[in-house]
Write a protein that holds these residues in place. Structure first.
Motif, PDB file in Angstrom:
ATOM      1  N   ARG A   1       0.147 -23.447 -11.058  1.00 32.18           N
ATOM      2  CA  ARG A   1       1.058 -24.524 -11.412  1.00 32.18           C
ATOM      3  C   ARG A   1       1.136 -25.571 -10.293  1.00 32.18           C
ATOM      4  NH1 ARG A   1       7.173 -23.368 -13.205  1.00 32.18           N
ATOM      5  NH2 ARG A   1       7.335 -24.967 -14.804  1.00 32.18           N
ATOM      6  N   LYS A   2       1.083 -25.112  -9.050  1.00 30.78           N
ATOM      7  CA  LYS A   2       1.109 -26.053  -7.918  1.00 30.78           C
ATOM      8  C   LYS A   2      -0.108 -26.977  -7.979  1.00 30.78           C
ATOM      9  CE  LYS A   2       3.860 -23.847  -4.408  1.00 30.78           C
ATOM     10  NZ  LYS A   2       3.752 -22.733  -3.481  1.00 30.78           N
ATOM     11  N   GLN A   3      -1.249 -26.402  -8.361  1.00 34.20           N
ATOM     12  CA  GLN A   3      -2.463 -27.200  -8.508  1.00 34.20           C
ATOM     13  C   GLN A   3      -2.270 -28.278  -9.570  1.00 34.20           C
ATOM     14  OE1 GLN A   3      -6.129 -26.526  -7.520  1.00 34.20           O
ATOM     15  NE2 GLN A   3      -5.045 -25.858  -5.713  1.00 34.20           N
ATOM     16  N   LEU A   4      -1.586 -27.868 -10.669  1.00 30.70           N
ATOM     17  CA  LEU A   4      -1.321 -28.832 -11.735  1.00 30.70           C
ATOM     18  C   LEU A   4      -0.481 -29.989 -11.204  1.00 30.70           C
ATOM     19  CD1 LEU A   4      -0.250 -26.808 -14.912  1.00 30.70           C
ATOM     20  CD2 LEU A   4      -2.329 -28.103 -14.606  1.00 30.70           C
ATOM     21  N   SER A   5       0.502 -29.666 -10.373  1.00 27.33           N
ATOM     22  CA  SER A   5       1.403 -30.712  -9.900  1.00 27.33           C
ATOM     23  C   SER A   5       0.688 -31.689  -8.963  1.00 27.33           C
ATOM     24  CB  SER A   5       2.638 -30.115  -9.231  1.00 27.33           C
ATOM     25  OG  SER A   5       2.295 -29.664  -7.951  1.00 27.33           O
ATOM     26  N   GLN A   6      -0.448 -31.249  -8.371  1.00 31.41           N
ATOM     27  CA  GLN A   6      -1.229 -32.178  -7.539  1.00 31.41           C
ATOM     28  C   GLN A   6      -1.694 -33.380  -8.342  1.00 31.41           C
ATOM     29  OE1 GLN A   6      -4.657 -30.706  -5.566  1.00 31.41           O
ATOM     30  NE2 GLN A   6      -3.566 -28.942  -4.763  1.00 31.41           N
ATOM     31  N   VAL A   7      -2.130 -33.111  -9.572  1.00 27.46           N
ATOM     32  CA  VAL A   7      -2.626 -34.190 -10.430  1.00 27.46           C
ATOM     33  C   VAL A   7      -1.528 -35.235 -10.597  1.00 27.46           C
ATOM     34  CG1 VAL A   7      -3.488 -34.741 -12.743  1.00 27.46           C
ATOM     35  CG2 VAL A   7      -4.198 -32.634 -11.614  1.00 27.46           C
ATOM     36  N   ASN A   8      -0.289 -34.762 -10.816  1.00 24.16           N
ATOM     37  CA  ASN A   8       0.826 -35.697 -10.977  1.00 24.16           C
ATOM     38  C   ASN A   8       1.118 -36.436  -9.682  1.00 24.16           C
ATOM     39  OD1 ASN A   8       1.191 -35.109 -13.618  1.00 24.16           O
ATOM     40  ND2 ASN A   8       2.600 -33.413 -13.201  1.00 24.16           N
ATOM     41  N   LYS A   9       1.042 -35.690  -8.547  1.00 24.61           N
ATOM     42  CA  LYS A   9       1.327 -36.338  -7.268  1.00 24.61           C
ATOM     43  C   LYS A   9       0.345 -37.461  -6.997  1.00 24.61           C
ATOM     44  CE  LYS A   9       3.616 -32.690  -4.671  1.00 24.61           C
ATOM     45  NZ  LYS A   9       3.419 -31.698  -3.636  1.00 24.61           N
ATOM     46  N   LEU A  10      -0.881 -37.299  -7.458  1.00 31.20           N
ATOM     47  CA  LEU A  10      -1.902 -38.322  -7.225  1.00 31.20           C
ATOM     48  C   LEU A  10      -1.854 -39.439  -8.264  1.00 31.20           C
ATOM     49  CD1 LEU A  10      -4.904 -36.107  -6.150  1.00 31.20           C
ATOM     50  CD2 LEU A  10      -3.545 -37.582  -4.710  1.00 31.20           C
TER      51      LEU A  10
END
Ligand code: GDP
Length: 474
Positions: free
Chosen positions: A340-349
């Motif tokens: 899930r943390k990996q998923l949130s990277q996409v949003n952060k970028l």
């Protein structure tokens, strides 16, 4: 424009990956390729040699910092070097800023015939009158080509800019220039732009005409106009002009054509003058202020990949990646919370579409058919699915069997196949990490995963250090 050079650089960068330091061995090929690419783009040989020497000096022995690969590090250096070369500027004297309200500012245009000098005179006249809201007068001292003055007059008329017409066709260029300057003073013009005669090749008479004009009129700017398609020849031409008259700036024309980036590098390096404008169409509004950073990016064709790298470094806490690395190292399993943390990277970028914008043109072209909206929706769905799981399920997804899947799908407003899809992607990633193959792939299998690349590089550094320690002990 600059496509060949762009393609070449893209393929070079693909060449070296996954090493922690730039060495003679791992960079020999890339330097040879860069040299070849520049020569192929018509950059003159001495300029290429100098350029390569500078990059080599700055690259060798350099640690591949943070989450960059050696390829990206060299791109960064090449990019910086290009910007340095292209952005020589004289910031003591603001360009085309009107200094003395009682004196017209005189701009002399120089260059060979056919490079776009007359058109550029009209373009700059229009630019000044619009951007500086100033009163502009144009004139032509070209007595060599009879139609030249008429051509500039037509251009001036078409954009409502005044043109000084000399009546005596037998006047010497210097005489015309002086008359025009007196006229400009008398009628309180802010700027006087003077087009001069070019020749098809270097010519002594042309140079001495220019010298006379420069000594008599004392222009505040003498702009050297160069055709971006001029190629290798540009170096000699620019050197000769630079020797004969004091050039203050360069204007590159026809960048909209099938031109090579090399011309500008050669001209700039031999004159040392700042590049002021770029002409990008036959029309009079086809002129833009030169932007070294943008031009360097274009030459490299790396899009804003470096900004993406920086952004990734800013948004993704290194602590997170260290934690994940330690966790995997200690034999603990990668679980759905990590996923899930990996998923949130996409949003952060800034979402997938935003990531694509930062990527080099070659990759972006390939990704053109990607349905980014759908991919982003998918990211959101996956997040909702994980939210509907219990703590236990997130830590040990293998317990999620049919009845749990049904409950999770219902709770997250998704379907059982969508829950299955997430679990499949998760287990693929889990096994990838187990094999240590995390570099270059993330959850979406598209954008680079800087976090795992970072971890991987650090691991490699640590391993190297340990190996050295052991050797020393022995
Ligand atoms: P001069 O002999 O140096 O004064 O050149 P001209 O101003 O007469 O231009 C020569 C040709 O180049 C003309 O056909 C212009 O329309 C064309 N030209 C000038 N600047 C540009 C440009 O930036 N882009 C394109 N495509 N054509 C240009």
């Amino acid at each position: 424009m600059l496509e060949n050079l762009t393609k070449k650089f893209s393929s070079i960068i693909k060449g070296i990956r996954g090493e922690a330091q730039i060495t003679e061995e791992n960079s020999a090929e890339i330097f040879a390729e860069i040299r070849y690419a520049l020569l192929e783009a018509d950059v003159a040989l001495p300029v290429v040699k100098n350029f390569i020497a500078n990059i080599k000096e700055r690259s060798l022995g350099k640690e591949v910092i943070h989450s960059l690969t050696p390829g990206q590090t060299i791109v960064q250096i090449v990019n910086q070097e290009l910007i340095t070369l292209l952005s020589k500027d004289d910031d003591e004297k603001p360009f085309l800023q009107h200094q003395n309200p009682n004196e017209p500012q005189t701009i002399l245009m120089a260059g060979l015939q056919g490079v776009g000098k007359t058109t550029t005179t009209g373009k700059i006249g229009l630019w000044i009158s619009k951007k500086r809201k100033a009163k502009v007068l144009l004139t032509s001292c070209d007595t060599y080509r009879p139609a030249a003055a008429e051509q500039l007059k037509i251009l001036a008329d078409s954009v409502n800019i005044d043109f000084y017409e000399h009546k005596n066709t037998k006047s010497a260029p210097v005489q015309i220039g002086e008359n025009a300057l007196n006229y400009a003073k008398k009628y309180l013009y802010d700027y006087l732009l003077i087009d001069t005669a070019g020749r098809l090749s270097l010519d002594e008479a042309m140079m001495s005409e220019l010298q006379d004009l420069q000594t008599t009129l004392e222009p505040s700017e003498t702009l050297f106009v160069v055709d971006s398609m001029q190629g290798q020849n540009a170096l000699t031409v620019a050197a000769e002009f630079n020797k004969s008259v004091k050039l203050s700036g360069v204007v590159l024309t026809k960048v909209d054509g099938d031109s090579r980036g090399g011309t500008l590098l050669s001209v700039q390096s031999v004159t040392g003058c700042p590049v002021r404008f770029v002409g990008n169409s036959e029309k009079l509004d086809g002129l833009e202020l030169f932007d070294a950073k943008r031009f360097a990016d274009r030459i490299l064709g790396m899009g804003d990949i470096l900004s993406l790298v920086e952004k990734a470094q800013e948004s993704i806490e290194t602590e997170d990646s260290e934690k994940l690395a330690l966790k995997l190292k200690s034999g603990k399993k990668f679980n759905l919370n990590d996923y899930r943390k990996q998923l949130s990277q996409v949003n952060k970028l800034g979402g997938i579409a935003s990531i694509l914008n930062y990527l080099p043109s070659a990759i972006r072209d390939k990704a053109q058919n990607l349905d980014t909206l759908n991919l982003e929706k998918n990211v959101k769905k996956q997040d909702a699915i994980i939210s509907s799981m219990t703590k236990k399920e997130r830590l040990a997804p293998e317990i999620i069997k049919a009845h749990r899947k049904k409950r999770i799908a219902l709770g997250s407003g998704t379907t059982i196949p969508e829950v299955n899809q997430l679990l499949n992607q998760f287990s693929t990633m889990q096994s990838m990490l187990r094999q240590g193959g995390g570099i270059g792939k993330n959850i979406m299998g598209s954008a680079p995963n800087f976090k795992s690349a970072n971890t991987q590089i650090r691991k490699k550094n640590r391993k190297q250090k340990n190996r050295l320690k052991k050797k020393r002990k022995r």
